[in-house]
Design a protein around this motif. Structure first.
Motif, PDB file in Angstrom:
ATOM      1  N   SER A  21      29.093  60.142   6.462  1.00 52.15           N
ATOM      2  CA  SER A  21      29.747  59.214   7.395  1.00 52.15           C
ATOM      3  C   SER A  21      28.791  58.287   7.906  1.00 52.15           C
ATOM      4  N   HIS A  22      27.377  58.750   7.928  1.00 53.38           N
ATOM      5  CA  HIS A  22      26.348  57.906   8.524  1.00 53.38           C
ATOM      6  C   HIS A  22      26.327  56.609   7.629  1.00 53.38           C
ATOM      7  N   PRO A  23      26.091  55.332   8.271  1.00 54.18           N
ATOM      8  CA  PRO A  23      26.171  54.195   7.377  1.00 54.18           C
ATOM      9  C   PRO A  23      25.247  54.067   6.455  1.00 54.18           C
ATOM     10  N   PRO A  24      24.263  54.272   6.518  1.00 57.06           N
ATOM     11  CA  PRO A  24      23.152  54.092   5.162  1.00 57.06           C
ATOM     12  C   PRO A  24      23.656  55.143   3.876  1.00 57.06           C
ATOM     13  N   ARG A  25      24.030  56.128   4.324  1.00 52.37           N
ATOM     14  CA  ARG A  25      24.279  57.169   3.213  1.00 52.37           C
ATOM     15  C   ARG A  25      25.970  57.021   2.655  1.00 52.37           C
ATOM     16  N   ARG A  26      26.731  56.619   3.527  1.00 51.70           N
ATOM     17  CA  ARG A  26      27.998  55.882   2.953  1.00 51.70           C
ATOM     18  C   ARG A  26      27.945  54.571   2.246  1.00 51.70           C
ATOM     19  N   TRP A  27      26.748  53.556   2.281  1.00 50.77           N
ATOM     20  CA  TRP A  27      26.536  52.705   1.717  1.00 50.77           C
ATOM     21  C   TRP A  27      26.113  53.076   0.235  1.00 50.77           C
ATOM     22  N   LEU A  28      25.093  53.916   0.308  1.00 49.62           N
ATOM     23  CA  LEU A  28      24.322  54.448  -0.997  1.00 49.62           C
ATOM     24  C   LEU A  28      25.650  55.019  -1.712  1.00 49.62           C
ATOM     25  N   GLN A  29      26.358  55.959  -1.385  1.00 56.62           N
ATOM     26  CA  GLN A  29      27.490  56.601  -2.105  1.00 56.62           C
ATOM     27  C   GLN A  29      28.396  55.623  -2.494  1.00 56.62           C
ATOM     28  N   SER A  30      28.748  54.648  -1.913  1.00 57.46           N
ATOM     29  CA  SER A  30      29.499  53.722  -2.424  1.00 57.46           C
ATOM     30  C   SER A  30      29.008  52.933  -3.581  1.00 57.46           C
ATOM     31  N   LEU A  31      27.547  52.497  -3.299  1.00 59.26           N
ATOM     32  CA  LEU A  31      27.040  51.765  -4.380  1.00 59.26           C
ATOM     33  C   LEU A  31      27.024  52.453  -5.797  1.00 59.26           C
ATOM     34  N   VAL A  32      26.997  54.096  -5.634  1.00 56.95           N
ATOM     35  CA  VAL A  32      26.701  54.483  -7.157  1.00 56.95           C
ATOM     36  C   VAL A  32      27.974  55.509  -7.351  1.00 56.95           C
ATOM     37  N   GLY A  33      28.995  54.991  -6.606  1.00 58.15           N
ATOM     38  CA  GLY A  33      30.430  56.040  -6.727  1.00 58.15           C
ATOM     39  C   GLY A  33      30.997  55.525  -8.043  1.00 58.15           C
ATOM     40  N   PRO A  34      31.957  56.205  -8.276  1.00 55.62           N
ATOM     41  CA  PRO A  34      32.861  56.115  -9.632  1.00 55.62           C
ATOM     42  C   PRO A  34      33.192  54.569 -10.100  1.00 55.62           C
ATOM     43  N   ASN A  35      33.380  53.552  -9.192  1.00 53.16           N
ATOM     44  CA  ASN A  35      33.789  52.392  -9.338  1.00 53.16           C
ATOM     45  C   ASN A  35      32.628  51.544  -8.484  1.00 53.16           C
ATOM     46  N   GLY A  36      31.334  52.003  -8.277  1.00 53.54           N
ATOM     47  CA  GLY A  36      30.310  51.304  -7.880  1.00 53.54           C
ATOM     48  C   GLY A  36      29.708  50.238  -8.533  1.00 53.54           C
ATOM     49  N   LEU A  37      28.619  49.483  -7.989  1.00 47.37           N
ATOM     50  CA  LEU A  37      28.093  48.725  -8.884  1.00 47.37           C
ATOM     51  C   LEU A  37      26.945  48.949  -9.880  1.00 47.37           C
ATOM     52  N   LEU A  38      26.514  50.320  -9.316  1.00 46.21           N
ATOM     53  CA  LEU A  38      25.301  50.860 -10.255  1.00 46.21           C
ATOM     54  C   LEU A  38      25.592  52.268 -10.396  1.00 46.21           C
ATOM     55  N   ILE A  39      24.714  52.804 -11.285  1.00 51.24           N
ATOM     56  CA  ILE A  39      24.737  54.263 -11.904  1.00 51.24           C
ATOM     57  C   ILE A  39      23.470  55.065 -11.214  1.00 51.24           C
ATOM     58  N   ASP A  40      23.749  56.307 -10.799  1.00 50.23           N
ATOM     59  CA  ASP A  40      22.372  56.970 -10.265  1.00 50.23           C
ATOM     60  C   ASP A  40      21.925  57.590 -11.505  1.00 50.23           C
ATOM     61  N   SER A  41      21.125  57.164 -12.206  1.00 49.55           N
ATOM     62  CA  SER A  41      20.511  57.537 -13.460  1.00 49.55           C
ATOM     63  C   SER A  41      20.201  59.056 -13.275  1.00 49.55           C
ATOM     64  N   THR A  42      19.514  59.647 -12.258  1.00 56.02           N
ATOM     65  CA  THR A  42      18.887  60.988 -12.349  1.00 56.02           C
ATOM     66  C   THR A  42      20.120  61.707 -12.274  1.00 56.02           C
ATOM     67  N   ARG A  43      20.970  61.655 -11.390  1.00 53.94           N
ATOM     68  CA  ARG A  43      22.413  62.358 -11.182  1.00 53.94           C
ATOM     69  C   ARG A  43      23.338  62.347 -12.594  1.00 53.94           C
ATOM     70  N   HIS A  44      23.129  61.165 -13.297  1.00 54.39           N
ATOM     71  CA  HIS A  44      23.718  61.121 -14.506  1.00 54.39           C
ATOM     72  C   HIS A  44      23.307  62.095 -15.388  1.00 54.39           C
ATOM     73  N   PHE A  45      22.142  62.658 -15.742  1.00 58.07           N
ATOM     74  CA  PHE A  45      21.694  63.389 -16.421  1.00 58.07           C
ATOM     75  C   PHE A  45      21.632  64.966 -15.753  1.00 58.07           C
ATOM     76  N   HIS A  46      21.816  65.065 -14.474  1.00 56.67           N
ATOM     77  CA  HIS A  46      22.054  66.393 -13.875  1.00 56.67           C
ATOM     78  C   HIS A  46      23.079  66.317 -12.814  1.00 56.67           C
ATOM     79  N   PRO A  47      24.348  66.441 -13.393  1.00 54.14           N
ATOM     80  CA  PRO A  47      25.595  66.320 -12.356  1.00 54.14           C
ATOM     81  C   PRO A  47      25.545  67.598 -11.766  1.00 54.14           C
ATOM     82  N   GLY A  48      25.966  67.537 -10.612  1.00 53.37           N
ATOM     83  CA  GLY A  48      26.373  68.733  -9.796  1.00 53.37           C
ATOM     84  C   GLY A  48      25.177  69.639  -9.288  1.00 53.37           C
ATOM     85  N   SER A  49      24.051  69.333  -9.390  1.00 49.56           N
ATOM     86  CA  SER A  49      22.885  69.924  -9.253  1.00 49.56           C
ATOM     87  C   SER A  49      22.040  69.601  -7.897  1.00 49.56           C
TER      88      SER A  49
END
Length: 503
Positions: free
Chosen positions: A226-254
């Motif tokens: 809920s911390h504003p900067p974390r909430r912003w980044l989570q929204s930016l790379v979320g399922p309907n976000g503007l961008l893809i977290d490329s590192t997480r894309h190759f290592h989901p859930g770790s």
């Protein structure tokens, strides 16, 4: 092609650490990272302190942003981007996220620069909580135009962990930075540009990016995300976000960490770390993603390098598309490299050659400035074709709404194979971010640390280090003596001939 982002926590100290000390030149250090585009944060240097060997490694162009502020006599913040010239030469380069900062820094590099030389796409009437100069003057952002891709190399502000008296002020600066960055991302996407955002963002995209998320939540008295900067980044790379977290894309859930607060000792990869270093890409670049990860075992900083590998070629709707053509529209591999933009370190006046013993960096000789890439390419911009272009996708129609990443990927990827990217300027609206009021923005893209921290080892490549030629002065002296002796013997011969004729 490999892209690397790395917080070196003081460039000069980093060069002294472990394996980096064994490498004698910056070119060798870049080769060890095996990157074609290498973005550094927390350089902690001033322009006057950067030697030519560091700023202009053979085969590379570099772009720098400096922070004039010092703490206890040492420079802070600062960032740099190194680009291999045989892979891509940026069409344009600028410093900062706002038009005012970009234009002022460009004019320092080239006094004749105008807004036409800028990348464009600024949110003119973004309502910020504070003064944008609070982060624009700290050497935090470098923006490069690479064909149809806009790359944002970022070093986000850090608001601190403890509740000190300046925490609120720092948090305001951080949120303003994120809002300004998001506005530029949205405008670039609305213009059909692909986007890469990378660097030390000093925030977490999920609880898996922090070893002590539960403790931090208890300390802050609110859910961790809920911390504003974390909430912003989570929204930016979320399922309907503007961008893809490329590192997480190759290592989901770790659990993945890129910062440990320890420069030297063995890192506990699964504990006691945080991930604050990211490489984010727009959905249209997803087909190009090949691999990504964190080079945990590269010591020398309290951060580890993060990398993203892109395919050299992909097939879209039966058409083969080369990454070279995406990054270098209108340029063949056999063509000589064009000159880099004015912001490149190779144009720094401190590196200007001397003419008759006088530096060309001032006085009369200052007129002999190297031409800039933006100037040299203007004549060919209208006829240049590329495999990528601005596809007017649903992002421009939806204005501030975030589109589905899957749909965006499909439509943009198809346009990569079919369209051309020529110079144009289009009027679009400046989308609203986080409910803030923004007026229409008529300027579009021209398509021609505080020691800030939030709490795979690779093989060294070959390189061509600079060789210091010993005895060069002695050789020159011998040649001079030889010439002098030759001249003397010639003159003596002429005198003898003259005496014989007289006799």
């Amino acid at each position: 092609m490999r892209i690397v982002t790395y917080n070196v926590a003081d460039l000069r100290e980093w060069e002294k650490q472990a394996k980096w000390k064994e490498d004698q030149t910056m070119a060798e250090r870049l080769e060890r990272l095996r990157g074609d585009i290498v973005c550094l944060q927390e350089t902690h240097v001033q322009q006057k302190d950067v030697p030519r060997s560091t700023a202009c490694p053979p085969g590379w162009h570099s772009f720098w942003s400096f922070c004039p502020q010092k703490v206890k006599g040492s420079s802070i913040h600062g960032s740099a981007v190194f680009v291999k010239e045989d892979v891509v030469v940026p069409v344009k380069a600028e410093e900062g996220l706002t038009e005012a900062k970009a234009l002022s820094s460009l004019k320092k590099a080239n006094s004749t620069a105008t807004t036409a030389d800028l990348i464009g796409g600024y949110a003119q009437d973004l309502q910020l909580r504070g003064d944008p100069n609070s982060f624009e003057s700290e050497g935090r952002t470098i923006v490069l135009e690479l064909g149809n891709i806009i790359l944002f190399a970022c070093y986000a502000p850090f608001e601190g962990i403890s509740n000190g008296p300046k925490k609120a002020e720092k948090l305001t600066k951080k949120l303003d930075y994120f809002d300004t960055l998001e506005a530029r991302i949205r405008i670039a996407r609305a213009a059909g540009k692909e986007v890469i955002v990378l660097g030390d963002l000093n925030a977490h995209a999920s609880t898996d990016d922090s070893h002590n998320a539960a403790f931090r939540a208890k300390q802050e008295g609110a859910p961790f995300m809920s911390h504003p900067p974390r909430r912003w980044l989570q929204s930016l790379v979320g399922p309907n976000g503007l961008l893809i977290d490329s590192t997480r894309h190759f290592h989901p859930g770790s659990k993945m960490f890129s910062c440990w607060g320890d420069k030297v000792t063995t890192r506990k990869l699964d504990t006691m770390g945080n991930r604050v270093d990211y490489i984010l890409t727009s959905p249209g670049l997803q087909p190009w993603l090949k691999d990504g990860g964190i080079q945990h075992h590269m010591l020398g900083s309290d951060h580890a390098p993060v990398f993203l590998d892109l395919h050299e070629q992909i097939e879209i709707d039966g058409v083969k598309v080369k990454l070279w053509d995406v990054l270098n529209p209108g340029r063949r591999m056999t063509n000589p490299s064009p000159p880099p933009p004015a912001l490149a370190a190779t144009h720094w006046t401190q590196f200007a050659p001397e003419v008759n013993g006088r530096s060309t960096s001032n006085g009369f000789f200052a007129a002999f400035r190297p031409i800039t890439a933006s100037t040299s390419r203007k004549s060919s911009a209208s006829t240049t074709t590329s495999t990528v272009n601005a596809s007017r996708s649903s992002s421009s129609a939806q204005s501030g709404k975030k589109s589905s990443s899957g749909a965006s990927s499909s439509s943009t990827s198809t346009s990569l194979a079919r369209s051309s990217s020529s110079s144009l300027k289009t009027n679009t609206s400046s989308p609203s971010v986080k409910g803030k009021k923004r007026s229409r923005n008529d300027e579009m893209l021209d398509l021609t640390v505080d020691t800030d921290d939030e709490e795979v080892q690779v093989a060294s490549g070959s390189s061509a280090p600079q060789v210091k030629r010993k005895g060069a002065g002695r050789v020159s002296s011998q040649m001079k003596k030889s010439k002098t002796g030759s001249l003397a013997s010639t003159q003596e011969g002429e005198k003898k001939t003259k005496r014989n004729k007289t006799a």
